[in-house]
Write an enzyme that holds these catalytic residues in place. Structure first.
Site, PDB file in Angstrom:
ATOM      1  N   TYR A 273      26.517  76.072 -10.765  1.00 34.11           N
ATOM      2  CA  TYR A 273      25.716  75.534  -9.669  1.00 34.11           C
ATOM      3  C   TYR A 273      25.891  76.483  -8.496  1.00 34.11           C
ATOM      4  O   TYR A 273      26.971  76.607  -7.932  1.00 34.11           O
ATOM      5  CB  TYR A 273      26.161  74.123  -9.286  1.00 34.11           C
ATOM      6  N   TYR A 365      24.769  63.028 -11.542  1.00 36.70           N
ATOM      7  CA  TYR A 365      24.863  63.299 -10.103  1.00 36.70           C
ATOM      8  C   TYR A 365      25.975  62.496  -9.438  1.00 36.70           C
ATOM      9  O   TYR A 365      26.413  62.833  -8.345  1.00 36.70           O
ATOM     10  CB  TYR A 365      23.538  62.958  -9.416  1.00 36.70           C
TER      11      TYR A 365
END
Length: 412
Positions: A273, A365
């Site tokens: 990420y 998430y």
């Protein structure tokens, strides 16, 4: 003044194809561009705009590359050598006829709305192809990126810059590691435990490069000061994405997503990420702006302290497009390589199981990991609200669209 300009050059902003088109429009030969009298009047199909059938003869309205729409002409099929463009035109036509009229056979004439849709689809496809080329030109990793949208007419994101590693925000410094290992073989004969041992942690990988640590335990890879080379088994994340991946438009309202084009083995590294590293204070400010826009890509780096955040809204890599799932196939690990500041880990995704070619990549998430593993990394997702005044970690109940059997129904 002119003498000061000797040796100066200016980069041309026009592409090679655009320069060739200008030559043909001006009816000028240019050997340097490959435009000669022999091919001066060669025309290339940019896309097909319309279709009709007169008696048994098929005709197509052709938009010629380098020429305005007013110069488009109707051509019989036998004049066209663009097999790929013809196949794509009929594929788009059949798909839209099925959607609108529940039949796939082309009529003898297309209604204007349908013809206009096909033009917009052709323009979108060209825009996505250019974006795909741009992404692959910028990537530094082995895995190629493809782009696909067979759902709607949305084109590339308007404000997104592809990067391969963290972009450091104002007032933040990444301190480079001062020492490296002296191992002859980092996996089977590590000296003093290699880099993980120096930090009092376990070696992360097996001889196949698969992670063998529990989620929540940090990964310490060999760094630029280590004696070992590029093929060291303790260099996995730093080698980047190794799988071919596809950014695709989802058909259930979740926007863009990412699918793998190759089989990925369980516990294999998939991607990082990546984004801009900012302070938590700056994340608060941006979060309130993103909340009003209904989208945020803030990832808290709170492995030991909640000090920094990664913002992938504008600067990011392919992970920017990975969707949430309550039953994900990716798991987050904190990774340290050339920077050992525990407040600034690199965020790596590893496969939780075998992921088959064509399968969408997802992560949770709002992941929760056993606290004994000292893991607290969280994702401020594009579906959540971050940085609300007076309560930086407050979440509203946002409906989840992952569709899995274990769906929690809400993201937060």
């Amino acid at each position: 003044m002119a003498e000061n300009l000797k040796g100066c050059s200016v980069c041309c902003k026009s592409s090679w194809n655009q320069l060739q088109d200008l030559c043909r429009l001006a009816k000028l030969s240019c050997p340097a561009l490959g435009v000669s009298k022999r091919n001066l009047y060669d025309f290339e199909v940019e896309y097909l705009c319309d279709y009709k059938k007169i008696r048994e003869q098929e005709y197509y309205l052709v938009k010629w590359r380098g020429y305005p729409d007013s110069e488009s002409t109707w051509e019989p099929r036998q004049n066209l050598k663009c097999v790929r463009i013809l196949k794509q035109f009929h594929k788009d036509l059949e798909r839209e006829l099925l959607r609108r009229h529940h039949r796939s056979k082309a009529p003898r004439h297309l209604d204007p709305n349908l013809a206009n849709y096909l033009v917009q689809k052709a323009k979108q496809r060209r825009a996505l192809q250019r974006w795909e080329q741009e992404l692959n030109a910028k990537r530094s990793h082995l895995g190629r990126i493809t782009v696909e949208n067979e759902v709607d007419l949305d084109g590339p994101p308007r404000a997104f810059v592809y990067i391969n590693e963290y972009r450091v925000g104002e007032g933040i410094t990444l301190n480079q590691v001062a020492v490296g290992c002296e191992c002859q073989d980092c996996l089977f004969a590590p000296t003093e435990g290699c880099c993980p041992g120096a930090s009092l942690h376990k070696f992360a990988y097996n001889d196949q490069g698969q992670v063998r640590l529990r989620a929540g335990q940090p990964i310490y890879e060999c760094n630029s000061r280590c004696r070992c080379g590029y093929d060291c088994p303790n260099r996995v994340v730093q080698k980047g994405i190794r799988y071919d991946l596809c950014i695709f438009r989802t058909d259930d309202g979740r926007g863009w997503g990412v699918r793998t084009l190759e089989k990925i083995r369980k516990n294999s590294f998939v991607m990082e990420y990546v984004g801009e590293i900012i302070t938590s204070e700056e994340a608060e400010r941006r979060g309130q702006i993103y909340d009003r826009q209904g989208a945020t890509y803030l990832f808290d780096l709170d492995y030991v302290e909640d000090v920094y955040t990664v913002d992938a809204a504008y600067y990011g890599n392919i992970s920017h497009f990975v969707n949430h799932s309550c039953d994900p196939n990716l798991q987050v690990y904190n990774v340290f390589i050339d920077n050992l500041d525990e407040r600034l880990p690199r965020i790596a995704f590893f496969a939780t199981r075998t992921i088959w070619a064509g399968e969408e990549l997802t992560f949770d998430y709002n992941m929760q990991v056993d606290p004994v593993d000292m893991e607290s990394t969280r994702m401020d997702s594009n579906f959540g609200l971050a940085g609300l005044p007076g309560s930086p970690k407050k979440r509203v109940r946002i409906e989840c669209k992952c569709g899995t059997a274990s769906c929690r129904k809400y993201l937060f």
